[in-house]
Scaffold this motif. Structure first.
Motif, PDB file in Angstrom:
ATOM      1  N   ARG A  36       0.810  -0.886  -0.414  1.00  0.00           N
ATOM      2  CA  ARG A  36      -0.065   0.354  -0.016  1.00  0.00           C
ATOM      3  C   ARG A  36       0.848   1.063  -0.149  1.00  0.00           C
ATOM      4  O   ARG A  36       0.251   2.579  -0.939  1.00  0.00           O
ATOM      5  CB  ARG A  36      -1.003   0.198   1.338  1.00  0.00           C
ATOM      6  N   GLU A  37       1.840   1.409   0.589  1.00  0.00           N
ATOM      7  CA  GLU A  37       2.952   2.303   1.113  1.00  0.00           C
ATOM      8  C   GLU A  37       3.422   2.572  -0.646  1.00  0.00           C
ATOM      9  O   GLU A  37       3.601   3.432  -0.926  1.00  0.00           O
ATOM     10  CB  GLU A  37       4.230   2.061   2.698  1.00  0.00           C
ATOM     11  N   ASP A  38       4.030   1.467  -1.104  1.00  0.00           N
ATOM     12  CA  ASP A  38       4.297   1.904  -2.256  1.00  0.00           C
ATOM     13  C   ASP A  38       3.392   2.519  -3.030  1.00  0.00           C
ATOM     14  O   ASP A  38       4.003   3.550  -3.728  1.00  0.00           O
ATOM     15  CB  ASP A  38       4.474   0.203  -2.295  1.00  0.00           C
ATOM     16  N   LYS A  71       3.321   5.841  -2.364  1.00  0.00           N
ATOM     17  CA  LYS A  71       4.478   6.737  -2.420  1.00  0.00           C
ATOM     18  C   LYS A  71       4.334   7.350  -3.919  1.00  0.00           C
ATOM     19  O   LYS A  71       4.437   8.565  -4.833  1.00  0.00           O
ATOM     20  CB  LYS A  71       5.250   6.578  -2.565  1.00  0.00           C
TER      21      LYS A  71
END
Length: 319
Positions: free
Chosen positions: A214-216, A219
């Motif tokens: 998710r963070e990838d 970003k």
């Protein structure tokens, strides 16, 4: 050569020539592997899992080995083309994500121009191979798969909507139609049921992976559903699609007159998939720190393999 002499003054002429050739061979091997990586071989394997069973169901047995090999070759080239062009277009966001940071265009092992040329060449060759060695309908379906993935998913949907993987996943469903048309040179209800299984399978397969990364995706600015929605909402959507997929899979029984082998495979693998989907949803509702989404991700691959293995074997062991 002068650099080698400076570093290793004891080298003879023959030894120096051997090292130069070895270095060139290593460089060539790395370049070849980099271009192979552009095609995303693991994804191609998954697509082929759906092609051969569709051919066997259409044949009601084992098709000619030549036809199977020609279809798989052309289909692999088409999938490789789509994946290479996807990497070419997405090279900017791939550089932002840890998961994709080692891709050839990010590391510089392949130039953007090289990737574009390679992808277009594979696509053109795939259409010709399918048209000449299989049939024109299969070739047109292969071309449609490339365009849907590259234009529909990568260029239009991926960066604009959380429904990207839902509708973008249509390209991954077309191998079922290609496999069927390769044998019959036509389409029927049965291949569209297989198409629907893969279509409904794609979101609950890919969203767990999107949860993990998710963070990838956040970003890189890619609005995957887990980026823009609460985990409970994502879990609920996964459960809905999972139920729809399992129920839809039973339509193949009347559409293709499948027997107990397929029925048992669909029931058991479907029950397993639903169990994992509900477990993920339950962890999300309880707001557990570790959702363990990869259990469902890997389980979804097992599900698709088992279902399509049953599709392949059912005509051979029909009862």
């Amino acid at each position: 050569m002068p650099a080698l002499r400076a570093a290793f003054p004891e080298l003879t002429g023959e030894s120096e020539l051997f090292l130069v050739r070895a270095r060139r061979s290593l460089t060539m091997r790395r370049t070849v592997l980099a271009y192979v990586a552009l095609t995303k071989p693991r994804i191609i394997e998954l697509l082929l899992v759906t092609t051969v069973p569709a051919m066997m169901l259409a044949e009601r047995g084992v098709p000619s080995l030549w036809l199977v090999l020609a279809t798989l070759f052309g289909g692999s080239l088409a999938a490789g083309s789509a994946n290479a062009l996807n990497m070419y277009i997405d090279r900017d966001i791939d550089a932002e994500m840890k998961r994709t940071g080692n891709r050839p265009l990010v590391t510089g092992e392949v130039s953007p121009r090289g990737a574009l040329t390679f992808g277009l060449a594979l696509g053109a060759i795939s259409v010709v191979v399918l048209a000449v060695l299989v049939n024109v309908l299969s070739a047109l379906l292969g071309l449609a798969a490339i365009l849907l993935y590259v234009v529909g998913y990568t260029m239009i949907l991926k960066r604009r909507t959380p429904q990207n993987i839902v509708w973008g996943g249509v390209a991954g469903c077309l191998p079922t139609l290609i496999g069927w048309s390769a044998v019959t040179n036509s389409l029927d209800w049965a291949p569209f049921v297989l198409f629907g299984i893969v279509f409904l399978w794609t979101p609950p397969h890919y969203w767990p992976l999107s949860i993990k990364y998710r963070e990838d995706y956040a970003k890189a600015g890619v609005p995957m559903l887990p980026v823009v929605a609460d985990p409970v909402v994502v879990g609920r959507q996964i459960v809905i699609y999972s139920w729809a997929m399992v129920l839809w899979s039973f339509l193949l029984i009347p559409a293709a007159d499948t027997g107990w082998l397929y029925t048992i495979g669909a029931v058991l693998s479907g029950g397993y998939f639903l169990l994992e989907a509900h477990r993920l949803y339950g962890r999300a509702k309880r707001q557990e720190a570790e959702l363990k989404p990869m259990r469902l991700f890997h389980g979804s691959i097992t599900y698709l393999t088992v279902v399509f293995l049953a599709v392949a074997l059912d005509p051979l062991l029909h009862f």
